[in-house]
Design a protein around this motif. Structure first.
Motif, PDB file in Angstrom:
ATOM      1  N   GLN A  47       0.853  -1.183   0.000  1.00  0.00           N
ATOM      2  CA  GLN A  47       0.000   0.000   0.000  1.00  0.00           C
ATOM      3  C   GLN A  47       0.897   1.243   0.000  1.00  0.00           C
ATOM      4  O   GLN A  47       1.999   1.235   0.553  1.00  0.00           O
ATOM      5  CB  GLN A  47      -0.928  -0.007   1.210  1.00  0.00           C
ATOM      6  CG  GLN A  47      -1.803  -1.260   1.274  1.00  0.00           C
ATOM      7  CD  GLN A  47      -3.013  -1.068   2.165  1.00  0.00           C
ATOM      8  OE1 GLN A  47      -4.032  -0.548   1.742  1.00  0.00           O
ATOM      9  NE2 GLN A  47      -2.895  -1.489   3.419  1.00  0.00           N
ATOM     10  N   LEU A  48       0.352   2.310  -0.620  1.00  0.00           N
ATOM     11  CA  LEU A  48       1.087   3.545  -0.884  1.00  0.00           C
ATOM     12  C   LEU A  48       1.893   4.044   0.320  1.00  0.00           C
ATOM     13  O   LEU A  48       3.068   4.407   0.198  1.00  0.00           O
ATOM     14  CB  LEU A  48       0.046   4.609  -1.278  1.00  0.00           C
ATOM     15  CG  LEU A  48       0.430   5.651  -2.302  1.00  0.00           C
ATOM     16  CD1 LEU A  48       0.930   5.004  -3.585  1.00  0.00           C
ATOM     17  CD2 LEU A  48      -0.786   6.533  -2.620  1.00  0.00           C
ATOM     18  N   PHE A  49       1.245   4.059   1.483  1.00  0.00           N
ATOM     19  CA  PHE A  49       1.872   4.664   2.675  1.00  0.00           C
ATOM     20  C   PHE A  49       2.964   3.788   3.296  1.00  0.00           C
ATOM     21  O   PHE A  49       3.662   4.207   4.213  1.00  0.00           O
ATOM     22  CB  PHE A  49       0.809   5.034   3.725  1.00  0.00           C
ATOM     23  CG  PHE A  49      -0.380   4.111   3.738  1.00  0.00           C
ATOM     24  CD1 PHE A  49      -0.252   2.806   4.165  1.00  0.00           C
ATOM     25  CD2 PHE A  49      -1.624   4.554   3.306  1.00  0.00           C
ATOM     26  CE1 PHE A  49      -1.347   1.960   4.174  1.00  0.00           C
ATOM     27  CE2 PHE A  49      -2.729   3.722   3.309  1.00  0.00           C
ATOM     28  CZ  PHE A  49      -2.596   2.409   3.744  1.00  0.00           C
ATOM     29  N   ASP A  52       6.087   4.144  -0.628  1.00  0.00           N
ATOM     30  CA  ASP A  52       6.574   5.262  -1.433  1.00  0.00           C
ATOM     31  C   ASP A  52       6.715   6.500  -0.546  1.00  0.00           C
ATOM     32  O   ASP A  52       5.713   7.093  -0.120  1.00  0.00           O
ATOM     33  CB  ASP A  52       5.557   5.496  -2.574  1.00  0.00           C
ATOM     34  CG  ASP A  52       6.006   6.573  -3.563  1.00  0.00           C
ATOM     35  OD1 ASP A  52       5.730   6.420  -4.761  1.00  0.00           O
ATOM     36  OD2 ASP A  52       6.608   7.575  -3.122  1.00  0.00           O
TER      37      ASP A  52
ATOM     38  N   MET B   1       3.356   6.068  -9.645  1.00  0.00           N
ATOM     39  CA  MET B   1       2.365   6.408  -8.632  1.00  0.00           C
ATOM     40  C   MET B   1       2.488   7.881  -8.239  1.00  0.00           C
ATOM     41  O   MET B   1       1.491   8.583  -8.137  1.00  0.00           O
ATOM     42  CB  MET B   1       2.565   5.564  -7.361  1.00  0.00           C
ATOM     43  CG  MET B   1       1.970   4.166  -7.435  1.00  0.00           C
ATOM     44  SD  MET B   1       0.166   4.151  -7.504  1.00  0.00           S
ATOM     45  CE  MET B   1      -0.169   2.574  -6.712  1.00  0.00           C
ATOM     46  N   VAL B  80      -5.173  -7.266   1.016  1.00  0.00           N
ATOM     47  CA  VAL B  80      -4.915  -6.023   0.274  1.00  0.00           C
ATOM     48  C   VAL B  80      -5.195  -6.220  -1.211  1.00  0.00           C
ATOM     49  O   VAL B  80      -5.857  -5.400  -1.851  1.00  0.00           O
ATOM     50  CB  VAL B  80      -3.449  -5.558   0.500  1.00  0.00           C
ATOM     51  CG1 VAL B  80      -3.048  -4.486  -0.510  1.00  0.00           C
ATOM     52  CG2 VAL B  80      -3.274  -5.037   1.913  1.00  0.00           C
ATOM     53  N   VAL B  85      -8.088  -1.432  -2.899  1.00  0.00           N
ATOM     54  CA  VAL B  85      -8.412  -0.028  -2.640  1.00  0.00           C
ATOM     55  C   VAL B  85      -7.121   0.774  -2.788  1.00  0.00           C
ATOM     56  O   VAL B  85      -6.270   0.750  -1.904  1.00  0.00           O
ATOM     57  CB  VAL B  85      -8.993   0.152  -1.214  1.00  0.00           C
ATOM     58  CG1 VAL B  85      -9.239   1.633  -0.914  1.00  0.00           C
ATOM     59  CG2 VAL B  85     -10.281  -0.650  -1.058  1.00  0.00           C
ATOM     60  N   ALA B  86      -6.977   1.470  -3.921  1.00  0.00           N
ATOM     61  CA  ALA B  86      -5.697   2.142  -4.191  1.00  0.00           C
ATOM     62  C   ALA B  86      -5.386   3.207  -3.138  1.00  0.00           C
ATOM     63  O   ALA B  86      -4.226   3.451  -2.825  1.00  0.00           O
ATOM     64  CB  ALA B  86      -5.720   2.764  -5.578  1.00  0.00           C
ATOM     65  N   GLY B  87      -6.423   3.830  -2.584  1.00  0.00           N
ATOM     66  CA  GLY B  87      -6.210   4.833  -1.541  1.00  0.00           C
ATOM     67  C   GLY B  87      -5.701   4.253  -0.232  1.00  0.00           C
ATOM     68  O   GLY B  87      -5.204   4.980   0.614  1.00  0.00           O
ATOM     69  N   GLY B  88      -5.830   2.923  -0.077  1.00  0.00           N
ATOM     70  CA  GLY B  88      -5.260   2.267   1.088  1.00  0.00           C
ATOM     71  C   GLY B  88      -6.261   1.955   2.186  1.00  0.00           C
ATOM     72  O   GLY B  88      -7.249   2.670   2.359  1.00  0.00           O
ATOM     73  N   ILE B  89      -5.995   0.863   2.880  1.00  0.00           N
ATOM     74  CA  ILE B  89      -6.792   0.471   4.045  1.00  0.00           C
ATOM     75  C   ILE B  89      -5.841   0.380   5.231  1.00  0.00           C
ATOM     76  O   ILE B  89      -4.802  -0.278   5.147  1.00  0.00           O
ATOM     77  CB  ILE B  89      -7.444  -0.912   3.852  1.00  0.00           C
ATOM     78  CG1 ILE B  89      -8.324  -0.907   2.593  1.00  0.00           C
ATOM     79  CG2 ILE B  89      -8.281  -1.293   5.064  1.00  0.00           C
ATOM     80  CD1 ILE B  89      -9.090  -2.199   2.407  1.00  0.00           C
TER      81      ILE B  89
END
Lengths: 163, 163
Positions: A47-49, A52, B1, B80, B85-89
């Motif tokens: 996941q992004l957080f 990156d 990204m 995941v 969910v690209a915004g993240g969980i």
């Protein structure tokens, strides 16, 4: 390892009897790097957080943060090293697992262990069951993870508890 | 990204509204190798029954078994990928985490997800909170892990729930 019998390891090692209720232990420290956070995330929590540095700034975390499951894995390493039971400790269940503060690159984690209950196993003579409170803190004494757990580990004495 | 804005990712991606209470999802399958079990254990859970094929046979596990935290990490990966969910969980807390059956080399794991509750966040407009039951099973349909969790994820709509 394979040439030493489990019985010998058990006799030499710390065991159930060394962890009566009320025992408190503190682990050594474990440094968390940005690379380790991203490596774990690529495999287990992409996941992004967690992945990156730049994009993480625009998320709810406001910057790169370790996966909670990475914090859990690191905490297990500190727990295993601190308990130092060569015969092994097997987790049976975990409750109230929380991650109240984010783990960041550069953090240094330690685990504080409290044995809240200890009893001989009824179903497995030669083993004991401990109830543990495990709290992981960073270098600013902020709690980054906490949970309650039950675990089974070898005992030196085979004691049949009262039925 | 990093060149796509979070707002854009959010608009394109699955979000809170896609997971009403009652939603059930099943992940793809994830094969577990002896090498993966031992690699994870060397770093995070260095105990005999996770590290040494031969010695593990003489332990309570009766053979090499994955660390529960390895199973948890693999389950997160499947979760995941399935939620997508690209915004993240972000996980907020986990309860009733159990490992009722051992994970062995050659096992193939999947996660069954049930959304048991879904509500807009009171404190963070634009986010939703879901309560999840996560069950990880092997190729014989045996449960190897289960837990209840709460998690926060981006919503498309900013809805202020009644106070």
């Amino acid at each position: 390892m394979a040439t030493v019998s489990v019985a010998t390891i058990r006799a030499m090692s710390r065991a159930f009897e060394d962890f009566p209720a009320g025992t408190r232990l503190v682990s050594s420290k474990y440094p968390i790097t940005a690379a380790a956070i991203m490596n774990f995330a690529r495999e287990f929590d992409p996941q992004l957080f967690h992945l990156d540095l730049k994009a993480a700034g625009k998320t709810l975390f406001g910057g790169l943060a370790a996966s909670g499951w990475h914090t859990a894995a690191v905490s297990m390493r500190l727990f295993v090293d601190t308990m130092d039971v060569a015969g092994g400790i097997i987790g049976m269940g975990v409750d109230e697992l929380k991650w109240p503060n984010a783990v960041r690159p550069g953090d240094e984690l330690r685990v504080e262990i409290e044995i809240v209950e200890a009893r001989h196993s009824k179903s497995r003579p030669g083993y004991g069951i401990i109830r543990i409170r495990n709290v992981t803190k960073n270098q600013r004494d902020e709690v980054v993870q906490s949970f309650m757990a039950s675990a089974i580990l070898p005992a030196r004495q085979e004691v049949k508890p009262p039925a």
